[in-house]
Structures are given as C-alpha cells and as structure tokens.
Design an enzyme around this catalytic site. Structure first.
Site, PDB file in Angstrom:
ATOM      1  CB  CYS A 105      -0.876   0.046   1.243  1.00  0.00           C
ATOM      2  SG  CYS A 105      -2.216  -1.102   1.257  1.00  0.00           S
ATOM      3  CB  VAL A 106       3.895   2.612  -0.697  1.00  0.00           C
ATOM      4  CG1 VAL A 106       4.059   2.472   0.794  1.00  0.00           C
ATOM      5  CG2 VAL A 106       4.529   1.485  -1.429  1.00  0.00           C
TER       6      VAL A 106
END
Lengths: 106, 231, 472
Positions: A105-106
């Site tokens: 999740c980046v």
C-alpha cells in the site's frame, strides 16, 4: 511505458514514475527524476546522502530500506526526510534513487 | 361470448399461471441450494432495521443518489409498474369479477394506468435503442421483454371496454398475450421481482448488522461485545 | 467476453505479467511451494475457472448475478464512468456482466437453453480470463458506490471481489497483487517487515517519545493484560512511523493501557483485494490470536480503510472465528477520549480549513461515518464537508488494492476527475482521511490535478491539537 526526456536523457519509467530498469540508474537520472517527479530543482548534499544510502542498501539487499535505516545512516530526524522529499521515503526518496516501486500500500 | 374466448380467459390463464408457479418454485429451490455464510461478528446495528430500510428503498426516491437526481425516471418506474399491476389485475377481474368494469370510471382509471405504463415503456425502449451505453449492456431478452410488454399493455387498453359483443379480437389478443407473458416471465428479466426481495434482504441484513443501514448518527458502543471500563 | 466491445481505455488489453511468479517458483518461495499462493500455468484454466465458479458461488452472490435488469442506473454512480461517459465498458453493469454472462451460461439454467438470448457466454481461453482480470482488477476500485445506487440491490462490488478470488486461484492476477500476497503469506505482513525491523522502529519511536514526554512514556510491545491491543499498517513501520508516535502520545495523555503485539500486528489484509479468503483468514486470525495470547480486552485498528473492514468485519467470517473482543477503529477510541474528557485539545492549533474524505471500506462497508466528524469538529477550527459525503462519497481512486497495480494507474488517475472536483470545491488546505490507501490515492489525485492541498490523518490532527498535562 512512459518516457521522461530531459537533459539529453531518455528515461523509461513505469506508470508510477519509478525507473523501469533500476540497474541503469545514474546520478544524472536522479536529478531528472527529482525534477520531474518531486519538483526538486536541485539536489543538495543532504538529498544525496539519503539517495546514496538507499542505492547502496538496494544494491546489497534488492530491497527498499525502511525509513528507520535511512535516518540511522544519515543521522537525520524523521521529519527531515519529509522536508527533503515531499512525497516521503517511498514515493519520493526511493524513486529518485532509482528503486522499483516498493510492494504494498504505497 | 365464444367458447374460445371463455377458454382463453379461464383454462388457458390457469394453465399458464400454474406453469409459472411451477417454474418459480423450481427457481426458489435453485436459489435456496446456494449456501449462506454464518455471521460471526457481534452486531452494531439491527439487521431487521437494515433489511427494512433496504426493502423500503423502492418507496424512498430520496434515499439513493441515482433516483434522487432523476425524479423523472422514478416517476416512469412507478407508472410502468402500476400499469403492469393494473393489467394483471384486469386479467383476473374480467373473468372473475366483471361487475367491477361495468362502472365507467373504474374502467377509465384502469385504462389510463395501463396506457401510461405503455408510454413509459416506449420511453424506456427509445432510450435503450438510442443510448450507446444502454445498447452495449442490453441483451435480446432486454429488448424483447420491453417490446412485448408494450404490445401487451396496448392490448390491455383495447380489451378493457370488456365488450365481447363488439368483437372478441381485442380480448382474445389480451388473454393470449397474458398467457404467453406468464409462461415467458420466469425465463426473462421480467422475473426480476422474484429476486428483488432476496438481493435487497441480503444487502440490507449485512449493512444493518454493521450499522451502516439505515444511515444514522454515531453509535455509542460501536465495536461489538461491550466491556465495562475498558480502554 | 465480448471481443467486439471496444475498450478505449486500453486497460482491458493489459498483458498478464508472470515474471514475478516465475521468479518465485524458481526460488522455491515457501508460499508457492506449499501451494498457498497459486501461480499461472497455461492450459486448462477455463475449466478450472468454471468449476470454482460453480462451487464457490453463495446465495447473496447468486441473487446479485440473477437480479440485474440492465437498467443502467449504476453508471453515473461510478467514478470511472463519470470520467469516461462515452465508454460503456466503464459502467458497473458492464463490468459485472463479464462474470454474469459466464454464470448464466454455466450455473444458471435459464442461460443454458438459449445463451444468445440472455447474453450468456463462456470465456474463450486464457486470453479471455486475462481480459476478465483487467476488468475486475483494473477498472474497478470495488468502492461499492454502485451497490448503494442499485434499485435492485445488486452488489457489484461483491461480484468483483468474488471474480478476483477465482482468478487468484489460477494465478491470473496483476503482478503487484501476487507480490504483496506472497509477502503477507510469508512474513505475516504485506511489506515483508522482519521482527527485528519492527522492534527497532518501535524502539526508535519510543526514544523520540521519551525525549519529548519523559521516561514514563512508552510504546509497549507484547505486554500482556492490556486494555488495548493496537494493530497497525506495515507502512507505518516501514515508511511512515509518525502515526505510531501520534497514537503513542495520545495514549500516553489519556493514560491508556495498551500494547502492540510482536506478531499479528498487521491489520491490513490483501485477501480483501485479491479475493482470496484463505489469505484473509490467515492474516486476520494472526491478529485475533495475538489478542487472545496477550489477554487484551479490545482490539484497536489504526487508521486504515480496508484494514478496518477486514479486521472488524470480514476477517471473523473468513477465519471462522467468533468475535470475542470489541474490535474498533482508533478513531472511535479518540472520539471516546474526547467525549470523556480523557484528553484535552486546542482546535486553535489546527487553523487551516480541513475537509474529510470518507473511505469506501469504512463508510459503505463498515459503520463509521459520524465518529471522525465528531473528532474533527473538536480538534479543527475550520471543518467543512466535502460533497457528496459519507456513504455517497467518491473513492480516492486507490481502493481495491489499485495502488499496488501500477499498470492501471493512468486510467485510475483519469477516473480521479470527480474526486479532484470534489476536493477543489471545498477550498480546504487539508483533506483528512482515516485510511492509508486514501492518503496515497488522494495524494496522487492532488498531484495529478495540481490541487493546493495536503492529506492528513485524524491522528495527526488530534496529536497536533493535544494539550499535554503540565509536567509531562
């Protein structure tokens, strides 16, 4: 894949703006990526300290370092990393250092 | 009244109804063969309230953005479905309670509802044919069902004077088409009303359990089993 | 899947990239070796897909697959369609129809008699399955906005997740989904953070905290019998531990009894995105068991949309674990602290105009809508709503795991048009969200559409407004 063209360089990046071929990274490319992706006109010695550390860590472990390691190696406090790279350690510093996009999740 | 028309109004309708009932029963058995998972969390809201809210959605045009911003479409939906209900009702009233249609204004109301539904159907058909987005998602059944409904509603309007003496054609057509409708419906999109309660109940139950439906203000204990003095 | 359909977005033709899968197989990675993580094998995938479809479909799914009447009311609820209003393939109904037609042809007997009549069909080989992958992973953020706008109550987002799960079983997934699933299977967290890295970062934050608040301040790890088991997103450890420090300051000020677990601390769950219930079960069970092991009295989830939904709601179902402890978001805890006067705040420290972005997984698949607003009204001087909001808010563009799928980014940002308009209209300087995915999704939209805004989380604003008791 998109191409960034500047300073006589043709840099192939992925859709997120990360280098398509991380092994081809050069310091000239870092300057172009910093300008194109982070809006940084100039890389100061402090920027270079972070970028060189990330580069070295990646060469050794094929992995993006944690921000903890960046701060330890450079002696910068956490907030300094965000001041230097507005998009943060992953999307900012690691991108300029020519790493592939970190997973998750980046 | 000819024997043919009498048969059409009675035996044929009942046979078609029985067939529809049978297919629906099979359909329900089919639906119930799919399993439903067990809920393992402690409810924040009430499942009943969520289910109720979900089922009442049909009567709350303000609840969803998609209807709230298109009141005309909601009206069209109401008109179409009321007209269809009127036509179905007429198919029972004519053979079993013809006295009702002896009153001119009752007949008039029914005809008006059915005619309005036909117009709503035409508007929908025009949209389905001209809007590229709707065209792309439409199946032959989507077109056929709509065209068929329009024709059937038109037949309803023509049949409703209910005067076999003046010619049985319109009544034969209406009851013939009604019988076909009953047989075809379970296999087409028109049968969606059978699934409506299921889809709305499952969605409403889950969202009611989680306290998301009906939309409400913050809950005081929103995390599951309450413990005194915690955190 | 229809080949006639034009797909101007281009997403539908994205190739299947199996380089990472091949590498994982070559290296004999444990998750691949023991079969938890599936890799792609060319060949009999359609048959396997149909078999899985028939076996896995549940009743809520079956009725969502049967009930659609193709009315098209969902189209305008979708941010993809709003950005590409001439492209029918962007409508939720078209996307759902790609699985619906297979269901009709093979499971629902009404589509077997005359497939053409009902637009039923069979995937024509692996290429079609790859197209299906691009539809359900690449052109939908599973935000559930269409579900809330469907008159029939068809849950298209549920269908999308279901279809993703079938494809994940065949290894027909975007590379990013494969990589993150691999890491979460193998390390228990989605960023492959080691225990040493975890502990070192906590120690670092603890040192900083003590420098500010004195030796009494702490970030406990694995302390038994606490009120709160605090669970976080791995990016907080790996790239942005500021949020851990914010939470620790507030817990300290409130005098809370809390701990992080050494194992089972990752509240995120890629199983929600990949549709893999087994991964979902594994990750969430780690966390529930950590709470049991440490005899914590409640589980608190840091700010994360999909993590909240997975841990609070879906995880208990996936893992077959009956909920025993209250499980809640840190934002609900903050609201309680404010209400009970356990922390004191000064809204004068947050003077910039702030707006709030509801995360899809929290507002539409969860239950927290008013709580964050109650907190923000207490800690900000100028709080203003975005429109539409709450359950009608638009996705940040990064939902459904899309941030991990770089290949779909151009379409994702194009679909961010309505989000950009919403943000711009607030004229706020800060957009607050209680979701890590939304931070990056909104950040991308802000950058792409050149908006003069910054993204913050609730914890940051509360921490900034926090008035520490004298002497600490």
């Amino acid at each position: 894949m998109p191409i960034i063209e500047s300073e006589g360089l043709r840099i192939e990046v992925n859709e997120e703006g990360f280098l398509a071929h991380p092994e081809e990274w050069t310091e000239e490319m870092a300057k172009v990526l910093a300008k194109a992706e982070e809006g940084l006109d100039e890389l100061t010695p402090e920027h270079w300290a972070v970028v060189r550390f990330i580069r070295g860590y990646y060469a050794e472990k094929s992995l993006a370092p944690m921000v903890r390691k960046m701060c330890q190696a450079t002696g910068f406090p956490l907030m300094k990393i965000y001041d230097l790279f507005p998009s943060g350690p992953a999307k900012g510093a690691c991108k300029v250092a020519g790493l592939p996009k970190p997973d998750g999740c980046v | 009244m000819s024997n043919l028309l009498r048969t059409f109004e009675n035996e044929v309708q009942l046979a078609a109804l029985a067939f529809m009932g049978l297919v629906y029963a099979l359909r329900l058995v089919w639906i119930f063969r799919f399993r439903v998972g067990r809920e393992r969390t402690v409810a924040v809201g009430r499942e009943g309230a969520g289910t109720g809210y979900s089922l009442m959605n049909i009567a709350m045009p303000w609840a969803m953005e998609s209807t709230r911003t298109h009141p005309g479409r909601y009206l069209e939906f109401v008109v179409l479905h009321l007209g269809i209900a009127a036509a179905i009702a007429a198919s029972f009233i004519i053979p079993y309670g013809p006295g009702l249609f002896e009153t001119a204004w009752v007949r008039g109301i029914f005809r008006a509802f059915i005619a309005a539904a036909g117009l709503a159907g035409l508007a929908r058909l025009a949209r389905r044919l001209t809007n590229p987005v709707l065209r792309e998602i439409s199946s032959p059944d989507d077109y056929f069902s709509l065209v068929f409904l329009i024709v059937w509603l038109a037949a309803g309007v023509l049949a409703l004077p209910d005067r076999p003496a003046a010619g049985e054609g319109p009544l034969l057509a209406f009851f013939g088409l009604t019988a076909f409708l009953l047989v075809y419906v379970p296999f087409s999109k028109i049968g969606h009303y059978l699934y409506y309660p299921f889809s709305r109940i499952y969605l409403g139950r889950t969202l009611g359990h989680r306290g998301a439906w009906p939309p409400a203000a913050a809950k005081s204990a929103g995390a599951g089993p309450a413990r005194k003095g915690a955190a | 899947m229809s080949r006639r359909t034009k797909s101007p977005s281009g997403v539908i033709d994205a190739p299947l990239d199996v380089a990472a899968q091949a590498k994982a197989r070559e290296e004999g990675r444990p998750s691949v070796r023991d079969g938890r993580l599936k890799t792609y094998e060319p060949g009999a995938n359609v048959g396997r897909f149909l078999e899985l479809l028939g076996r896995r479909v549940s009743r809520p799914l079956a009725v969502s697959l049967t009930a659609c009447v193709h009315c098209g009311r969902c189209a305008e609820s979708c941010h993809y369609f709003l950005a590409r209003p001439d492209d029918p393939t962007m409508t939720p109904v078209w996307k759902a129809d790609q699985i619906r037609k297979i269901f009709k042809r093979h499971v629902d007997w009404t589509g077997r008699v005359a497939p053409w009549w009902a637009k039923a069909g069979t995937p024509d080989g692996d290429e079609d399955l790859n197209r299906l992958k691009n539809v359900v992973f690449g052109a939908c953020s599973a935000c559930r906005r269409c579900t809330f706008n469907c008159p029939m109550g068809v849950d298209t987002a549920l269908l999308v997740r279901f279809t993703r799960g079938l494809l994940t079983e065949l290894g027909i997934v975007p590379e990013g989904v494969f990589n993150v699933s691999r890491d979460q299977w193998e390390t228990g967290n989605q960023m492959a953070v080691t225990e040493t890295d975890f502990l070192e970062t906590i120690e670092w934050m603890r040192d900083d905290l003590r420098a500010e608040l004195g030796p009494g301040a702490d970030i406990p790890v694995d302390r038994p019998d606490c009120d709160i088991l605090y669970t976080i997103n791995p990016r907080e450890i790996k790239f942005d531990p500021r949020s851990i420090a914010h939470a620790a300051r507030i817990f300290h000020a409130a005098g809370a009894s809390w701990t992080l677990p050494k194992w089972g601390w990752d509240q995120t769950n890629f199983g929600l995105f990949s549709g893999d219930d087994a991964l979902g079960a594994y990750v969430s069970r780690n966390l529930y068991e950590a709470a049991e092991r440490l005899r914590a009295r409640r589980i608190v989830i840091s700010e994360c949309g999909h993590g909240y939904r997975s841990t609070r709601w879906e995880g208990y179902t996936w893992s077959g674990y009956d909920q025993k402890l209250p499980t809640e978001s840190i934002v609900a805890v903050l609201r309680r602290y404010l209400e009970e006067g356990r922390i004191v705040v000064d809204p004068g420290r947050n003077l910039e105009p702030v707006t709030f972005h509801d995360s899809c997984n929290i507002a539409r698949s969860g239950d927290l809508v008013e709580e964050p607003r109650q907190v923000l009204r207490r800690v900000c001087a100028d709080f203003r709503e975005m429109h539409p909001n709450r359950q009608e808010n638009f996705c940040c563009t990064g939902g459904g795991g899309l941030l991990a799928m770089a290949e779909y980014r151009p379409l994702r940002l194009e679909a961010g048009k309505v989000k950009a308009e919403q943000l711009k209209a607030t004229e706020a300087a800060l957009v607050c969200t209680m979701c890590h995915n939304c931070i990056d999704g909104l950040g991308d939209v802000i950058k792409h559409y050149h908006l003069p805004m910054r993204v913050v989380q609730v914890l940051e604003l509360v921490s900034r407004a926090l008035v520490l008791p004298a002497g600490s």
